[in-house]
Write a protein that holds these residues in place. Sequence first.
Motif, PDB file in Angstrom:
ATOM      1  N   SER A 369      -6.471  -0.833 -18.426  1.00  0.00           N
ATOM      2  CA  SER A 369      -7.487   0.392 -18.307  1.00  0.00           C
ATOM      3  C   SER A 369      -8.085   0.635 -19.821  1.00  0.00           C
ATOM      4  O   SER A 369      -9.374   0.659 -19.750  1.00  0.00           O
ATOM      5  N   SER A 370      -7.458   0.314 -20.765  1.00  0.00           N
ATOM      6  CA  SER A 370      -7.909   0.516 -22.177  1.00  0.00           C
ATOM      7  C   SER A 370      -9.041  -0.383 -22.335  1.00  0.00           C
ATOM      8  O   SER A 370      -9.852  -0.227 -23.208  1.00  0.00           O
ATOM      9  N   ALA A 371      -8.743  -1.731 -21.862  1.00  0.00           N
ATOM     10  CA  ALA A 371      -9.624  -2.956 -22.026  1.00  0.00           C
ATOM     11  C   ALA A 371     -10.810  -2.783 -21.269  1.00  0.00           C
ATOM     12  O   ALA A 371     -11.767  -3.526 -21.220  1.00  0.00           O
ATOM     13  N   GLY A 372     -10.781  -1.991 -20.184  1.00  0.00           N
ATOM     14  CA  GLY A 372     -12.042  -1.744 -19.485  1.00  0.00           C
ATOM     15  C   GLY A 372     -11.744  -2.365 -17.763  1.00  0.00           C
ATOM     16  O   GLY A 372     -12.836  -2.033 -17.096  1.00  0.00           O
ATOM     17  N   TYR A 373     -10.576  -2.739 -17.709  1.00  0.00           N
ATOM     18  CA  TYR A 373     -10.132  -2.999 -16.234  1.00  0.00           C
ATOM     19  C   TYR A 373     -10.255  -1.877 -15.249  1.00  0.00           C
ATOM     20  O   TYR A 373      -9.610  -0.841 -15.813  1.00  0.00           O
ATOM     21  N   LYS A 374     -10.591  -1.973 -14.040  1.00  0.00           N
ATOM     22  CA  LYS A 374     -10.503  -0.764 -13.145  1.00  0.00           C
ATOM     23  C   LYS A 374      -9.438  -1.194 -12.166  1.00  0.00           C
ATOM     24  O   LYS A 374      -8.990  -2.242 -11.892  1.00  0.00           O
ATOM     25  N   LEU A 375      -8.616  -0.048 -11.963  1.00  0.00           N
ATOM     26  CA  LEU A 375      -7.495  -0.324 -11.296  1.00  0.00           C
ATOM     27  C   LEU A 375      -7.268   0.778 -10.108  1.00  0.00           C
ATOM     28  O   LEU A 375      -7.597   1.924 -10.167  1.00  0.00           O
ATOM     29  N   SER A 376      -6.839   0.172  -9.082  1.00  0.00           N
ATOM     30  CA  SER A 376      -6.501   0.983  -7.879  1.00  0.00           C
ATOM     31  C   SER A 376      -4.999   0.624  -7.643  1.00  0.00           C
ATOM     32  O   SER A 376      -4.449  -0.380  -7.391  1.00  0.00           O
ATOM     33  N   LEU A 377      -3.995   1.972  -7.611  1.00  0.00           N
ATOM     34  CA  LEU A 377      -2.571   1.786  -7.604  1.00  0.00           C
ATOM     35  C   LEU A 377      -2.184   1.856  -6.080  1.00  0.00           C
ATOM     36  O   LEU A 377      -2.185   2.880  -5.439  1.00  0.00           O
ATOM     37  N   ALA A 378      -1.274   0.800  -5.644  1.00  0.00           N
ATOM     38  CA  ALA A 378      -0.606   1.055  -4.616  1.00  0.00           C
ATOM     39  C   ALA A 378       1.019   1.193  -4.992  1.00  0.00           C
ATOM     40  O   ALA A 378       1.676   0.079  -5.467  1.00  0.00           O
ATOM     41  N   ASP A 379       1.542   2.297  -4.670  1.00  0.00           N
ATOM     42  CA  ASP A 379       2.867   2.697  -5.117  1.00  0.00           C
ATOM     43  C   ASP A 379       3.741   2.410  -3.957  1.00  0.00           C
ATOM     44  O   ASP A 379       3.987   3.125  -3.167  1.00  0.00           O
ATOM     45  N   VAL A 380       4.729   1.075  -3.871  1.00  0.00           N
ATOM     46  CA  VAL A 380       5.017   0.603  -2.619  1.00  0.00           C
ATOM     47  C   VAL A 380       6.681   0.382  -2.819  1.00  0.00           C
ATOM     48  O   VAL A 380       7.278  -0.319  -1.991  1.00  0.00           O
ATOM     49  N   LEU A 404      -8.867   4.035 -10.261  1.00  0.00           N
ATOM     50  CA  LEU A 404      -9.988   4.365  -9.222  1.00  0.00           C
ATOM     51  C   LEU A 404      -9.427   4.993  -8.037  1.00  0.00           C
ATOM     52  O   LEU A 404     -10.004   5.709  -7.277  1.00  0.00           O
ATOM     53  N   ALA A 405      -8.142   5.063  -7.683  1.00  0.00           N
ATOM     54  CA  ALA A 405      -7.435   5.277  -6.502  1.00  0.00           C
ATOM     55  C   ALA A 405      -5.927   5.292  -6.785  1.00  0.00           C
ATOM     56  O   ALA A 405      -5.305   4.487  -7.405  1.00  0.00           O
ATOM     57  N   TYR A 406      -5.309   6.041  -5.977  1.00  0.00           N
ATOM     58  CA  TYR A 406      -3.699   6.125  -5.791  1.00  0.00           C
ATOM     59  C   TYR A 406      -3.504   6.365  -4.572  1.00  0.00           C
ATOM     60  O   TYR A 406      -4.002   7.135  -3.799  1.00  0.00           O
ATOM     61  N   ASN A 407      -2.237   5.638  -3.955  1.00  0.00           N
ATOM     62  CA  ASN A 407      -1.667   5.712  -2.657  1.00  0.00           C
ATOM     63  C   ASN A 407      -0.224   5.166  -2.809  1.00  0.00           C
ATOM     64  O   ASN A 407       0.044   4.401  -3.436  1.00  0.00           O
ATOM     65  N   GLY A 408       0.466   6.210  -2.046  1.00  0.00           N
ATOM     66  CA  GLY A 408       1.921   5.758  -1.759  1.00  0.00           C
ATOM     67  C   GLY A 408       2.608   6.382  -0.689  1.00  0.00           C
ATOM     68  O   GLY A 408       3.630   6.986  -0.725  1.00  0.00           O
ATOM     69  N   TRP A 409       1.894   6.304   0.363  1.00  0.00           N
ATOM     70  CA  TRP A 409       2.222   7.063   1.756  1.00  0.00           C
ATOM     71  C   TRP A 409       2.688   6.014   2.905  1.00  0.00           C
ATOM     72  O   TRP A 409       2.490   5.104   2.967  1.00  0.00           O
ATOM     73  N   ASN A 410       3.630   6.466   3.461  1.00  0.00           N
ATOM     74  CA  ASN A 410       4.071   5.835   4.934  1.00  0.00           C
ATOM     75  C   ASN A 410       4.496   4.508   4.666  1.00  0.00           C
ATOM     76  O   ASN A 410       5.323   4.189   3.476  1.00  0.00           O
ATOM     77  N   THR A 411       3.956   3.460   5.062  1.00  0.00           N
ATOM     78  CA  THR A 411       4.485   1.999   4.893  1.00  0.00           C
ATOM     79  C   THR A 411       3.913   1.722   3.872  1.00  0.00           C
ATOM     80  O   THR A 411       2.763   1.933   3.297  1.00  0.00           O
ATOM     81  N   ALA A 412       4.493   0.435   3.218  1.00  0.00           N
ATOM     82  CA  ALA A 412       3.724  -0.461   2.348  1.00  0.00           C
ATOM     83  C   ALA A 412       2.501  -1.086   2.906  1.00  0.00           C
ATOM     84  O   ALA A 412       1.384  -1.000   2.095  1.00  0.00           O
ATOM     85  N   ASP A 413       2.359  -1.310   3.810  1.00  0.00           N
ATOM     86  CA  ASP A 413       0.908  -2.014   4.487  1.00  0.00           C
ATOM     87  C   ASP A 413       0.042  -0.872   4.757  1.00  0.00           C
ATOM     88  O   ASP A 413      -1.353  -1.077   4.413  1.00  0.00           O
TER      89      ASP A 413
END
Length: 474
Positions: A369-380, A404-413
């Motif tokens: 993130s500090s280097a400028g990369y954008k991240l969307s996190l899937a917490d599975v 950019l986004a965070y998700n950790g709900w229901n099934t991994a898929d």
Amino acid sequence: MTSIKTCLSLAAACTIAFTAPAAAKGVTILYVPLDNRPVNTTYVQNTMAAAGCNVIMPPEKMIASNIVNGKPDALMNWLFTKAPKADAAVISTDSLIYGGLVASRTHNVPLATLKKRVTALIDLERALPIKLYAFSTIMRTPRASKGRVEPPYYADYGPHIFAYSEFVDKGDQHRLMFADQVMKTAARLEIPQPFLKDWLERRDKNYEVNCELMNLAKRNKFHFFAIGKDDNASLCHTHMEAKHLNRLGFALNKDKFQIIDGVDQLGLLLAARAYNELNNQKPKIYPLYSEGVGQGTLPQYSDARFQDSVPQQIIASGGTVAPSPQSADFILAINSPADGIVQDATAKSNKYYASLPNKRYITLLNRLSSAGYKLSLADVSYSNGGDNGFMHYFAKSGGLEHLLAYNGWNTADNTIGYAIAQGIFAQATPALQRNKLIRQRLIDDWFYQSNARNKLTEHFDKITREDLKYELGA
């Protein structure tokens, strides 16, 4: 995939100078959801609206809930009326054929009526001046199920039906040994025959409907068609039927048809595809796994490992798998258990302390993130909620502020599909609205699902009948 050590070196060596993406043109999308749950309605609307999209949905009275079926004929008429006002349509065929997801598992509609509704989709395609992005489901095979989302007998006989289903699939693969045949017979005899007959007949209807829909896809009646595999396993009817449907669709390329793991993410995932194609863009997404088993993880409720299911969902979104972080529009950060064993978020292991692999992965993400990369996190790491230890440490490190986004709900898929789609829409979403969407997911997926819901469930189990938790809001 690039190793964590290599990524750390990349992050330390350079800072990526990203420019803001060109503003995508506003698009209007007709959207017929699977049912009225927020993941299929409100969250989809909010995500798209924040990126400047106009979403037109049917009146609420036409959409299914967990206790009331939707209105297929009214939905079809609504589509004919609204189509000229839109650029594309994302439609749940379960809603248009059965009346919703729960209805697809519990209905008693004659096959002839179901096929008539499939045929109506041909008239819809002829009349619509827009592209159709359609998705259906393969009837699920849960190990157990309570509440109102299966036929009533499943609460008592679900485990026996699942065991029987395993042996049927094994036999379909010509792997059934004599001992297996004995156990298959024993499992079948545990189930009252009227119940098993009812379940199998509904499965047959579902399979026939999916075959008919695939024939429409072969005739280019859909711009893109996806079939979702709901709650299933490596051996069960859902896995077996998906295998046969894949054979029927062998001539269709992945830009026309896919069978995808998971269901509840498909509305937003196909909306992302429509959005990408309307804007002539094909985002490049790089999956970055945490330490351990990583892409070899086989999550709960699925028959596919991440190495197969993640690229599949990226392609379904209208994106491509980037070969490296440097070439990606954003990184799909996937926090999975180091040992590859996914448990439910209610597990005792889901405590508020981070493991050493957690800490090393978080260090990597923050450097990227500090280097400028954008991240969307899937917490599975866990099903049905976030990883408490990981998220607590990540929040304290300040990492949440750069997602950019965070998700950790229901099934991994479900989680991964949402993380891909929300990452795509986030490219055109102002920071304020993007942060609101992230807070919504943090409250729902982490604070509520991993913690508050568990405490509420324990409380209801102590004071009253065990199944009251399935009736809340009914």
